[in-house]
Design an enzyme around this catalytic site. Sequence first.
Site, PDB file in Angstrom:
ATOM      1  N   ASP A 170       0.922  -1.278   0.033  1.00 44.57           N
ATOM      2  CA  ASP A 170      -0.114  -0.048   0.017  1.00 44.57           C
ATOM      3  C   ASP A 170       0.970   1.347  -0.096  1.00 44.57           C
ATOM      4  O   ASP A 170       1.893   1.390   0.802  1.00 44.57           O
ATOM      5  CB  ASP A 170      -0.920   0.036   1.344  1.00 44.57           C
ATOM      6  CG  ASP A 170      -1.906   0.985   1.361  1.00 44.57           C
ATOM      7  OD1 ASP A 170      -1.403   2.186   0.906  1.00 44.57           O
ATOM      8  OD2 ASP A 170      -2.804   0.890   1.964  1.00 44.57           O
TER       9      ASP A 170
ATOM     10  N   SER B 225      -3.895  14.635 -13.322  1.00 41.96           N
ATOM     11  CA  SER B 225      -5.315  14.317 -13.807  1.00 41.96           C
ATOM     12  C   SER B 225      -5.449  15.604 -14.550  1.00 41.96           C
ATOM     13  O   SER B 225      -5.159  16.882 -14.115  1.00 41.96           O
ATOM     14  CB  SER B 225      -6.207  14.015 -12.699  1.00 41.96           C
ATOM     15  OG  SER B 225      -7.593  14.325 -13.046  1.00 41.96           O
TER      16      SER B 225
ATOM     17  N   TYR C 200     -10.348  15.053  -4.455  1.00 40.45           N
ATOM     18  CA  TYR C 200      -9.326  14.461  -5.552  1.00 40.45           C
ATOM     19  C   TYR C 200      -8.787  15.466  -6.400  1.00 40.45           C
ATOM     20  O   TYR C 200      -7.604  15.453  -6.749  1.00 40.45           O
ATOM     21  CB  TYR C 200     -10.413  13.424  -6.449  1.00 40.45           C
ATOM     22  CG  TYR C 200      -9.730  12.939  -7.673  1.00 40.45           C
ATOM     23  CD1 TYR C 200      -8.933  11.727  -7.507  1.00 40.45           C
ATOM     24  CD2 TYR C 200      -9.644  13.566  -9.012  1.00 40.45           C
ATOM     25  CE1 TYR C 200      -8.396  11.224  -8.503  1.00 40.45           C
ATOM     26  CE2 TYR C 200      -9.242  12.896  -9.936  1.00 40.45           C
ATOM     27  CZ  TYR C 200      -8.406  11.699  -9.909  1.00 40.45           C
ATOM     28  OH  TYR C 200      -7.722  11.083 -10.881  1.00 40.45           O
TER      29      TYR C 200
ATOM     30  N   LYS D  30      -4.795  16.150  -6.677  1.00 42.13           N
ATOM     31  CA  LYS D  30      -3.931  16.161  -7.732  1.00 42.13           C
ATOM     32  C   LYS D  30      -3.201  17.273  -8.150  1.00 42.13           C
ATOM     33  O   LYS D  30      -2.080  17.460  -8.689  1.00 42.13           O
ATOM     34  CB  LYS D  30      -4.848  15.783  -8.878  1.00 42.13           C
ATOM     35  CG  LYS D  30      -5.436  14.390  -8.933  1.00 42.13           C
ATOM     36  CD  LYS D  30      -4.271  13.403  -8.927  1.00 42.13           C
ATOM     37  CE  LYS D  30      -4.728  11.933  -9.179  1.00 42.13           C
ATOM     38  NZ  LYS D  30      -3.884  10.812  -9.153  1.00 42.13           N
TER      39      LYS D  30
HETATM   40  P1  NAD Z   1      -7.960   2.135 -11.543  1.00 39.99           P
HETATM   41  O1  NAD Z   1      -8.805   2.259 -10.288  1.00 39.99           O
HETATM   42  O2  NAD Z   1      -8.418   1.337 -12.538  1.00 39.99           O
HETATM   43  O3  NAD Z   1      -6.582   1.608 -10.793  1.00 39.99           O
HETATM   44  C1  NAD Z   1      -5.828   2.045  -9.680  1.00 39.99           C
HETATM   45  C2  NAD Z   1      -4.900   0.892  -9.254  1.00 39.99           C
HETATM   46  O4  NAD Z   1      -4.194   1.338  -7.983  1.00 39.99           O
HETATM   47  C3  NAD Z   1      -5.324  -0.382  -8.905  1.00 39.99           C
HETATM   48  O5  NAD Z   1      -4.667  -1.484  -9.229  1.00 39.99           O
HETATM   49  C4  NAD Z   1      -5.599  -0.227  -7.365  1.00 39.99           C
HETATM   50  O6  NAD Z   1      -5.348  -1.356  -6.466  1.00 39.99           O
HETATM   51  C5  NAD Z   1      -4.265   0.700  -7.045  1.00 39.99           C
HETATM   52  N1  NAD Z   1      -4.388   1.263  -5.670  1.00 39.99           N
HETATM   53  C6  NAD Z   1      -5.321   1.937  -5.160  1.00 39.99           C
HETATM   54  N2  NAD Z   1      -4.730   2.551  -3.921  1.00 39.99           N
HETATM   55  C7  NAD Z   1      -3.568   1.871  -3.701  1.00 39.99           C
HETATM   56  C8  NAD Z   1      -2.739   1.998  -2.653  1.00 39.99           C
HETATM   57  N3  NAD Z   1      -3.066   2.810  -1.429  1.00 39.99           N
HETATM   58  N4  NAD Z   1      -1.501   1.352  -3.005  1.00 39.99           N
HETATM   59  C9  NAD Z   1      -1.130   0.795  -4.085  1.00 39.99           C
HETATM   60  N5  NAD Z   1      -2.000   0.676  -4.923  1.00 39.99           N
HETATM   61  C10 NAD Z   1      -3.276   1.502  -4.768  1.00 39.99           C
HETATM   62  O7  NAD Z   1      -7.531   3.500 -11.836  1.00 39.99           O
HETATM   63  P2  NAD Z   1      -7.030   4.129 -13.173  1.00 39.99           P
HETATM   64  O8  NAD Z   1      -8.040   4.611 -14.206  1.00 39.99           O
HETATM   65  O9  NAD Z   1      -6.145   3.028 -13.982  1.00 39.99           O
HETATM   66  O10 NAD Z   1      -6.085   5.357 -12.941  1.00 39.99           O
HETATM   67  C11 NAD Z   1      -4.480   5.273 -12.578  1.00 39.99           C
HETATM   68  C12 NAD Z   1      -4.088   6.718 -12.193  1.00 39.99           C
HETATM   69  O11 NAD Z   1      -4.384   7.634 -13.304  1.00 39.99           O
HETATM   70  C13 NAD Z   1      -4.716   7.122 -10.872  1.00 39.99           C
HETATM   71  O12 NAD Z   1      -3.614   7.973 -10.432  1.00 39.99           O
HETATM   72  C14 NAD Z   1      -5.523   8.206 -11.375  1.00 39.99           C
HETATM   73  O13 NAD Z   1      -5.863   9.304 -10.333  1.00 39.99           O
HETATM   74  C15 NAD Z   1      -5.111   8.721 -12.654  1.00 39.99           C
HETATM   75  N6  NAD Z   1      -6.131   9.040 -13.578  1.00 39.99           N
HETATM   76  C16 NAD Z   1      -7.025   8.521 -14.363  1.00 39.99           C
HETATM   77  C17 NAD Z   1      -7.797   8.864 -15.290  1.00 39.99           C
HETATM   78  C18 NAD Z   1      -8.700   7.843 -16.020  1.00 39.99           C
HETATM   79  O14 NAD Z   1      -9.417   8.341 -16.901  1.00 39.99           O
HETATM   80  N7  NAD Z   1      -8.829   6.439 -15.727  1.00 39.99           N
HETATM   81  C19 NAD Z   1      -7.851  10.199 -15.357  1.00 39.99           C
HETATM   82  C20 NAD Z   1      -7.176  11.212 -14.841  1.00 39.99           C
HETATM   83  C21 NAD Z   1      -6.010  10.417 -14.028  1.00 39.99           C
END
Ligand code: NAD
Length: 263
Positions: A65, A145, A158, A162
Amino acid sequence: MNAGRYAGRTVAVTGAARGIGRGIATRFADEGAAVLMIDADPAVEDAATQLDATSPATVLGVQADVTDETAVTAAFALAERTWNRLDVLVNNAGVITISRLEDLTLADWQKVLAVNTTGTFLCARAAAAIMRRHGHGGRILNAASGQARQGFVYTPHYAASKFGVVGLTQSLAKELAPDRITVNAYCPGIVGSDMWDYNDREWGRLLGDYQPGELMAEWVAGIPLGRAGTHDDIAHLLLFLASPEAGYITGQTINVDGGMFMN
Ligand code: NAD
């Protein structure tokens, strides 16, 4: 199997069990990097075993974590013990919750700040220590983000987390530059993932009478390049930022969102 342009380099990716993080780990591994996949979800171990089977270099998975200082220390110690260097850290792990202000609990506020911002700090600190010890320089790449450009409704925690990543990125970029460690942030827009399934459902519920998928489709329709992002869209930017060609870029926050944001 091709050795790849990242052969001999080592990359740690947090939040790599699924979603964008898994996509990033896959692309670096395809390019020949040895990869440490870190995630709070124990599924990261299977994900790493699968990727290792098809990759030119070793892929390891470790359950940790990113908000747990002891677990973070142990995960990065494994990378140093195994490879005796660390070239790239991708701080991808992130979480979101969506609720009206009156329903936003202190626990949700703290959890989102803890994972997205504090986790980024803890992993950057651990990675930078290894990079400094071995003197090869390094690259730290932090997931921000579109919400590091403009806060969206029902997600003040959030957005704060960010925007925090951007400040942390700039400050570390200045401190670590003498060690040739660059620090940059990147801003995905809308990328299909478990997180976006949740966003579509919860924003859809609070903003109106949306059927599953409708809110995401409406927002994607407003993206100038006309589609959602893919894991590869994000990974390609990071492969560039981690490359020798990007060695003169630090402290920057770069949108990778099809033109959704232009600031
Ligand atoms: P997701 O929820 O699909 O995957 C996130 C991963 O992070 C998961 O495998 C989860 O288990 C892991 N995780 C969560 N908390 C954790 C912790 N405390 N320690 C270790 N691992 C942890 O999310 P995603 O859409 O793949 O997003 C990935 C990153 O991109 C994030 O930082 C998110 O904020 C950012 N982001 C995503 C989007 C989007 O459109 N999906 C847009 C902007 C930013």
